[in-house]
Design a protein around this motif. Structure first.
Motif, PDB file in Angstrom:
ATOM      1  N   ASP B   8      -9.439  -4.472 -39.489  1.00  0.00           N
ATOM      2  CA  ASP B   8      -9.534  -3.132 -40.099  1.00  0.00           C
ATOM      3  C   ASP B   8      -8.235  -2.342 -39.983  1.00  0.00           C
ATOM      4  N   GLU B   9      -7.265  -2.862 -39.262  1.00  0.00           N
ATOM      5  CA  GLU B   9      -5.957  -2.199 -39.159  1.00  0.00           C
ATOM      6  C   GLU B   9      -5.087  -2.712 -40.307  1.00  0.00           C
ATOM      7  N   GLU B  11      -2.175  -1.886 -41.482  1.00  0.00           N
ATOM      8  CA  GLU B  11      -0.758  -2.144 -41.200  1.00  0.00           C
ATOM      9  C   GLU B  11      -0.571  -3.477 -40.484  1.00  0.00           C
ATOM     10  N   LEU B  12      -1.547  -3.850 -39.686  1.00  0.00           N
ATOM     11  CA  LEU B  12      -1.447  -5.110 -38.951  1.00  0.00           C
ATOM     12  C   LEU B  12      -1.584  -6.306 -39.894  1.00  0.00           C
ATOM     13  N   THR B  14      -1.296  -6.456 -43.203  1.00  0.00           N
ATOM     14  CA  THR B  14      -0.274  -6.566 -44.259  1.00  0.00           C
ATOM     15  C   THR B  14       1.042  -7.095 -43.670  1.00  0.00           C
ATOM     16  N   ASP B  51     -10.712 -10.482 -36.909  1.00  0.00           N
ATOM     17  CA  ASP B  51     -10.823  -9.557 -35.786  1.00  0.00           C
ATOM     18  C   ASP B  51     -12.295  -9.555 -35.359  1.00  0.00           C
ATOM     19  N   LYS B  53     -13.842  -7.069 -33.978  1.00  0.00           N
ATOM     20  CA  LYS B  53     -14.432  -5.761 -34.326  1.00  0.00           C
ATOM     21  C   LYS B  53     -14.053  -5.385 -35.758  1.00  0.00           C
ATOM     22  N   ILE B  54     -15.035  -5.398 -36.624  1.00  0.00           N
ATOM     23  CA  ILE B  54     -14.817  -5.032 -38.024  1.00  0.00           C
ATOM     24  C   ILE B  54     -15.855  -3.961 -38.372  1.00  0.00           C
ATOM     25  N   PRO B  55     -15.469  -2.919 -39.117  1.00  0.00           N
ATOM     26  CA  PRO B  55     -16.434  -1.850 -39.415  1.00  0.00           C
ATOM     27  C   PRO B  55     -17.747  -2.359 -40.011  1.00  0.00           C
ATOM     28  N   ASN B  56     -18.823  -1.822 -39.513  1.00  0.00           N
ATOM     29  CA  ASN B  56     -20.187  -2.110 -39.991  1.00  0.00           C
ATOM     30  C   ASN B  56     -20.670  -3.524 -39.714  1.00  0.00           C
ATOM     31  N   GLY B  80      -9.018  -6.921 -29.645  1.00  0.00           N
ATOM     32  CA  GLY B  80      -8.172  -5.950 -28.957  1.00  0.00           C
ATOM     33  C   GLY B  80      -8.372  -6.070 -27.462  1.00  0.00           C
ATOM     34  N   HIS B  81      -9.567  -5.936 -27.039  1.00  0.00           N
ATOM     35  CA  HIS B  81      -9.877  -6.008 -25.615  1.00  0.00           C
ATOM     36  C   HIS B  81     -11.390  -6.102 -25.509  1.00  0.00           C
ATOM     37  N   VAL B 101      -6.216 -12.812 -27.727  1.00  0.00           N
ATOM     38  CA  VAL B 101      -6.232 -11.390 -27.391  1.00  0.00           C
ATOM     39  C   VAL B 101      -4.942 -10.732 -27.895  1.00  0.00           C
ATOM     40  N   LYS B 102      -5.116  -9.600 -28.596  1.00  0.00           N
ATOM     41  CA  LYS B 102      -3.968  -8.852 -29.125  1.00  0.00           C
ATOM     42  C   LYS B 102      -3.162  -8.234 -27.976  1.00  0.00           C
ATOM     43  N   PRO B 103      -1.871  -7.978 -28.148  1.00  0.00           N
ATOM     44  CA  PRO B 103      -1.079  -8.384 -29.308  1.00  0.00           C
ATOM     45  C   PRO B 103      -0.744  -9.874 -29.246  1.00  0.00           C
TER      46      PRO B 103
END
Lengths: 233, 127
Positions: B8-9, B11-12, B14, B51, B53-56, B80-81, B101-103
């Motif tokens: 969902d980020e 900028e990440l 792209t 990812d 965690k994705i919205p919805n 992310g964590h 795990v990001k980054p």
């Protein structure tokens, strides 16, 4: 029946833990973006050095600006965490409700976006009204508002946003969560626990659907904490 | 290799897609589950990087929806964590080495994508 001090403490810790987890996740995302942006600058420079043609300076400037945007984003998140951490410094304090709701929105932005929702705050500069204040336990109020906003996020309305507003009331102040199914939010499990009821009772916080607007949940608060009772935990 | 990136980020995804393209890896991206499902209906991919965690929804449920459209697609999860539960479920779905795990380092991501596509036999692991 009142909950035990231990249960009250656990409830506060769960709230603090949920905010910490959300913030650490968001900071990881910021770090990932910074890493990829910096990596892309490196890639473009390597490519330029290989071909003997340096990358477009305007492109590099844009990438650098995006990195700066992300550091500003991280700064806002960390400031929010810091303000939450310091909200336990004083058991009682007079708080500016506008500031508190702004902090709540900062801490809850990721939670809302994960549900596909945006939190909309009132434009305080345009409002030009005196600050709305109340004497309360700042950390307990943030905890209660976190629970109420969580119930609102779980009960979305027709539009993918929740509008937060504040204002004085004849007998105190009120926060309004608009654009939701207020009746469903009020029935949400998180507000039905004895722990939540005790917390709301301690603060004198009364959530109720707006009589004229079923898409708005109104959270009424007295100007000061009812009685002298100390909150569990 | 054709890759689908879902996070969902914006900028990440792209930026990651552009960096993969510079390494001759064709990458499409999506920031929501419906966009990702539209892309897998329109294109064939070798691997999807999701990812958690994705919205919805979440990456683990999205994997199942994508598999219904493109069975046999390979997956890597990034988080992310995540919680212990997320980790255990992710490992169950993709294997510990494909739960990152990001980054994340792009070199390591490419290595894991190549490993995943080669399969356990060619990696010298027990099948």
């Amino acid at each position: 029946m009142s909950i035990s001090p231990h249960a009250g403490q656990l409830g506060h810790l769960r709230f603090f833990g949920a905010v910490s987890a959300s913030i650490s996740h968001e900071i990881k995302n910021v770090l990932s973006i910074i890493r990829e942006r910096a990596g892309l600058i490196e890639d473009l420079l390597d490519l330029g050095l290989g071909s003997g043609q340096l990358p477009d300076p305007a492109r590099l400037r844009t990438l650098a600006a995006r990195i700066q945007d992300q550091t500003a984003r991280a700064d806002t998140i960390i400031k929010g965490m810091n303000r939450l951490a310091h909200s336990v410094d004083h058991d009682r304090a007079t708080v500016d409700l506008g500031d508190l709701v702004e902090l709540l929105a900062t801490l809850s932005a990721r939670r809302a976006s994960q549900a596909g929702l945006t939190l909309v705050l009132p434009d305080r500069a345009e409002a030009a009204t005196p600050a709305v204040t109340l004497a309360t336990c700042p950390f307990a109020l943030l905890h209660a508002l976190w629970l109420c906003l969580g119930a609102a996020i779980a009960s979305p309305g027709a539009e993918p946003r929740i509008e937060l507003d504040i204002g004085p009331q004849p007998a105190g102040v009120a926060i309004t969560l608009g654009g939701i199914d207020a009746a469903a939010a009020l029935r949400h499990d998180d507000l039905a626990t004895s722990e939540a009821r005790d917390l709301l009772g301690f603060l004198g916080l009364e959530p109720a659907p707006d009589e004229a607007d079923p898409t708005a949940l109104v959270l009424r608060l007295p100007p000061r904490l009812p009685g002298d009772g100390a909150i569990d935990g | 290799m054709r890759v689908l990136l879902v996070d969902d980020e914006i900028e990440l995804v792209t930026t990651l897609a552009e960096r993969l393209a510079l390494r001759d890896i064709d990458a499409d991206w999506a920031t929501t589950a419906p966009e990702a499902l539209r892309l897998v209906q329109e294109h064939t991919y070798d691997i999807a990087v999701l990812d958690v965690k994705i919205p919805n929804t979440n990456g683990l449920d999205l994997k199942k929806q994508i598999e219904e459209v493109q069975p046999g697609l390979h997956f890597i999860f990034v988080t992310g964590h995540g919680s212990r539960n997320d980790f255990e479920r992710g490992v169950l779905e993709a294997g510990a080495e494909y739960y990152m795990v990001k980054p994340i380092s792009i070199e390591l991501l490419i290595e894991r994508m190549n490993d995943s596509l080669r399969g356990p036999d060619q990696r010298g692991e027990d099948a």
